[in-house]
Design a protein around this motif. Structure first.
Motif, PDB file in Angstrom:
ATOM      1  N   ALA A 117       0.799  -0.736  -0.008  1.00  0.00           N
ATOM      2  CA  ALA A 117      -0.032  -0.069  -0.206  1.00  0.00           C
ATOM      3  C   ALA A 117       1.059   1.438  -0.133  1.00  0.00           C
ATOM      4  N   TYR A 161       5.986   1.411  12.788  1.00  0.00           N
ATOM      5  CA  TYR A 161       4.932   0.475  11.654  1.00  0.00           C
ATOM      6  C   TYR A 161       6.164  -0.385  10.776  1.00  0.00           C
ATOM      7  N   THR A 188       3.780   0.499   3.388  1.00  0.00           N
ATOM      8  CA  THR A 188       4.023  -0.222   3.675  1.00  0.00           C
ATOM      9  C   THR A 188       3.000  -1.747   3.449  1.00  0.00           C
ATOM     10  N   HIS A 190       0.781  -3.367   4.596  1.00  0.00           N
ATOM     11  CA  HIS A 190      -0.931  -3.402   4.908  1.00  0.00           C
ATOM     12  C   HIS A 190      -1.315  -2.352   4.514  1.00  0.00           C
ATOM     13  N   ARG A 191      -2.401  -1.801   4.191  1.00  0.00           N
ATOM     14  CA  ARG A 191      -2.943  -0.631   3.689  1.00  0.00           C
ATOM     15  C   ARG A 191      -3.213  -0.178   5.195  1.00  0.00           C
ATOM     16  N   LYS A 192      -4.283  -0.689   6.523  1.00  0.00           N
ATOM     17  CA  LYS A 192      -3.893   0.121   7.380  1.00  0.00           C
ATOM     18  C   LYS A 192      -3.183   0.449   8.143  1.00  0.00           C
ATOM     19  N   ASP A 193      -1.675   0.250   7.816  1.00  0.00           N
ATOM     20  CA  ASP A 193      -0.758   1.085   8.601  1.00  0.00           C
ATOM     21  C   ASP A 193       0.179   2.081   7.936  1.00  0.00           C
ATOM     22  N   PHE A 195      -2.283   4.306   6.213  1.00  0.00           N
ATOM     23  CA  PHE A 195      -3.137   5.406   6.378  1.00  0.00           C
ATOM     24  C   PHE A 195      -3.233   5.565   7.580  1.00  0.00           C
ATOM     25  N   ARG A 196      -3.374   5.357   8.742  1.00  0.00           N
ATOM     26  CA  ARG A 196      -2.660   5.960  10.238  1.00  0.00           C
ATOM     27  C   ARG A 196      -0.653   5.882  10.139  1.00  0.00           C
ATOM     28  N   GLU A 199      -1.919   9.791   8.373  1.00  0.00           N
ATOM     29  CA  GLU A 199      -2.663  10.606   9.479  1.00  0.00           C
ATOM     30  C   GLU A 199      -1.863  10.661  10.518  1.00  0.00           C
ATOM     31  N   GLU A 200      -1.108   9.739  11.319  1.00  0.00           N
ATOM     32  CA  GLU A 200      -0.246  10.405  12.555  1.00  0.00           C
ATOM     33  C   GLU A 200       0.852  11.973  12.135  1.00  0.00           C
TER      34      GLU A 200
END
Length: 237
Positions: A117, A161, A188, A190-193, A195-196, A199-200
């Motif tokens: 991602a 991450y 990353t 994986h996609r969730k990491d 996006f997180r 944003e962070e």
């Protein structure tokens, strides 16, 4: 002891200077940032309330009021952040630039075969803020410290991450409507990491990196923009 102080953004504008020397009648072992703040408030009474909202830095690090000041230290006054440049490589993960930022270039910078991602966040100049129409913005940075704080965001994110690669590029100078002020790219597995992490990164950048935004409104008013309420750049959460 004489102390050199650098002023930025709204503080420099109100003081009418960007560099000032104050003399404090104490030994170097006794002087703290609180003494420097008091000396500035005495020398520039108009800055009294504004300095109460500012943080101070010694070198590239934020300093609390009880931090000791040594001979030769250069102090910077850091107003609340909004969001010749310092030397940096054109392939650096953190950059402060005056030219147009390219999302495509950012995508290519963080892309790699291990990534599942890629997220590229672009912060742009919007026309309306809280009902007020903006004509254009000006960004100013304390380049040396800003680059170090941006690198810290990158390093912390890549450590948090697994398999992440991040870059942060920020533009300074005059920006027109719809132009990009900041790019954050992260890849990353994986996609969730992804996006997180993105944003962070923008949340921490807007709170801790000494880059200031000046809004030029359609009604002719001009305003330095910063966070509302108590501002603490050392608080990461």
């Amino acid at each position: 002891m004489k102390i050199q102080i650098q002023l930025f953004a709204s503080v420099a504008e109100h003081a009418g200077v960007s560099n000032v020397t104050v003399e404090i009648a104490k030994t170097s072992e006794q002087i703290t940032i609180a003494d420097v703040k008091t000396a500035l408030q005495n020398q520039f009474p108009r800055l009294h309330e504004l300095l109460d909202r500012c943080w101070f830095a010694i070198g590239d690090d934020y300093a609390h009021l009880d931090k000791s000041v040594k001979s030769g230290d250069v102090i910077a006054v850091i107003p609340p952040v909004s969001g010749g440049l310092a030397k940096q490589s054109t392939d650096s993960a953190v950059r402060i630039v005056r030219e147009t930022l390219s999302p495509a270039e950012m995508y290519q910078y963080v892309a790699r075969s291990a990534a599942g991602a890629i997220v590229v966040f672009a912060g742009t100049v919007r026309e309306f803020t809280k009902g007020r129409q903006t004509n254009y913005l000006e960004y100013e940075a304390y380049d040396q410290m800003a680059l170090r704080q941006m690198q810290k965001i990158v390093d912390d994110s890549e450590a948090r991450y697994q398999g992440a690669k991040m870059a942060i590029w920020h533009r300074v100078g005059t920006l027109q409507l719809e132009e990009i002020s900041v790019l954050i790219g992260v890849s990353t597995p994986h996609r969730k990491d992804a996006f997180r992490a993105a944003e962070e990164a923008i949340t921490i950048l807007k709170r801790t990196v000494p880059i200031w935004k000046k809004e030029f409104y359609a009604d002719g008013e001009v305003e330095w923009v910063g966070p509302e309420g108590v501002w603490d750049p050392t608080q990461q959460s």
